[in-house]
Design an enzyme around this catalytic site. Structure first.
Site, PDB file in Angstrom:
ATOM      1  N   ASP A 112     -10.439   2.241   2.374  1.00  0.00           N
ATOM      2  CA  ASP A 112     -10.509   1.733   3.814  1.00  0.00           C
ATOM      3  C   ASP A 112     -11.623   2.572   4.693  1.00  0.00           C
ATOM      4  O   ASP A 112     -12.412   2.008   5.298  1.00  0.00           O
ATOM      5  CB  ASP A 112      -9.172   1.513   4.510  1.00  0.00           C
ATOM      6  CG  ASP A 112      -8.573   0.362   3.799  1.00  0.00           C
ATOM      7  OD1 ASP A 112      -9.192  -0.603   3.317  1.00  0.00           O
ATOM      8  OD2 ASP A 112      -7.191   0.348   4.049  1.00  0.00           O
ATOM      9  N   LYS A 116       0.848  -1.175   0.254  1.00  0.00           N
ATOM     10  CA  LYS A 116      -0.026   0.207  -0.063  1.00  0.00           C
ATOM     11  C   LYS A 116       0.808   1.213  -0.068  1.00  0.00           C
ATOM     12  O   LYS A 116       0.263   2.377  -0.579  1.00  0.00           O
ATOM     13  CB  LYS A 116      -0.970   0.015   1.256  1.00  0.00           C
ATOM     14  CG  LYS A 116      -2.020  -1.067   1.331  1.00  0.00           C
ATOM     15  CD  LYS A 116      -3.123  -0.973   2.111  1.00  0.00           C
ATOM     16  CE  LYS A 116      -4.110  -2.108   2.083  1.00  0.00           C
ATOM     17  NZ  LYS A 116      -5.237  -1.851   3.303  1.00  0.00           N
TER      18      LYS A 116
END
Ligand code: ATR
Length: 278
Positions: free
Chosen positions: A103, A67
């Site tokens: 997220d 990420k």
């Protein structure tokens, strides 16, 4: 033109449930396309992302441990990615690599769906200080929680997050937990405690307010010891699977042009997959 194909990039990647989620949506929405798991070893990630426009993929999801590499590789990033320092969703626009982070959106949508009215501003308690905690803390600050107290085994990581996310976020010492829980509107576990194979998270929830919500980001098992204790105490208990399902929505919409919905059918499918491939 060939059918659009998206991917999930990680290392390892076999455990990812994302292909199950996106293929279900492709099938039920009648969209020609595919979604595949693509293992990329850490030494290869920079080159893979630098050449993403020629990979044949229209975009993809990014998971552990890539990420931050995706954040660095994206030439344009959305507000959430900038705030979190991590990218979990990639798409191409005019051949340029764009990165977003869904997220926080997934975390909030899961609570909005499963504990309506949960975001009555007040005190929040967050356990853990990893990547998942960042998304949770940023979300809670955005919904007006004040203070957001962060507890972590390694205090320095909690302190770093308090510094990053501003004055309403404070690192707290473990011995402050009983008082913090007694005042909390919401408790979120972002640590791996309670996950299958890990020690349980043992907290005394007796003093929590009757209207408090407990959310565990762990979803294997779905009913963690923490959630069982919350339910036994009569509190609203929200599992972590909904966050996984909801964080997938914006990526699918970008790549395939239709906003999909999280349905009980999708949830049941992923639960069955979790039971089959632990
Ligand atoms: P993620 O990106 O999923 O949040 P992570 O960055 O590895 O994952 O963070 C895992 C979190 O679980 C951390 O807060 C970690 O605490 P440390 O920062 O002290 O490592 C926490 N954690 C993992 N195992 C733990 C344990 N046995 N006891 C307490 N905390 C634990």
């Amino acid at each position: 033109m060939s059918d659009p194909v998206a991917c999930v990039i990680g290392w390892p990647i076999a455990h990812s449930r994302s292909p199950v989620i996106h293929r279900h949506w492709l099938k039920t929405l009648g969209i020609a396309g595919d979604y595949v798991a693509r293992p990329v070893p850490p030494p290869e990630i920079a080159a893979f992302l630098a050449d993403f426009a020629n990979s044949g993929f229209v975009g993809g999801n990014v998971t552990v441990p890539h990420k931050e590499a995706a954040f660095a590789a994206a030439v344009e990033r959305d507000e959430a990615a900038e705030a979190l320092g991590a990218v979990n969703t990639l798409w191409l626009d005019g051949g340029r690599l764009h990165g977003g982070n869904t997220d926080a959106e997934g975390f909030l949508a899961n609570l909005d769906e499963n504990a309506p009215g949960w975001d009555w501003p007040g005190q929040a308690v967050v356990l853990g200080a990893g990547g998942a905690a960042r998304a949770v803390i940023w979300s809670l600050v955005g919904r007006g929680f004040d203070p957001v107290l962060v507890f972590n085994r390694t205090a320095s990581r909690a302190e770093a997050l308090a510094e990053r996310f501003g004055p309403t976020v404070r690192a707290a010492a473990w011995d402050a937990m009983p008082d913090a829980l007694a005042e909390a509107q919401i408790l979120v576990n972002t640590t791996s405690l309670g996950m299958t194979g890990q020690p349980p998270l043992e907290l005394d929830l007796a003093a929590m307010r009757d209207e408090a919500v407990v959310n565990d980001l762990v979803y294997v098992p779905l009913e963690t010891p923490l959630l069982a204790a919350a339910r036994a105490r009569g509190l609203a208990a929200v599992d972590g699977l909904g966050m996984l399902l909801h964080q997938a929505v914006p990526g699918f919409e970008r790549w395939f042009g239709v906003r999909p919905t999280v349905t009980p059918e999708l949830r049941a499918l992923v639960v069955a997959d979790l039971e089959q491939h632990r």
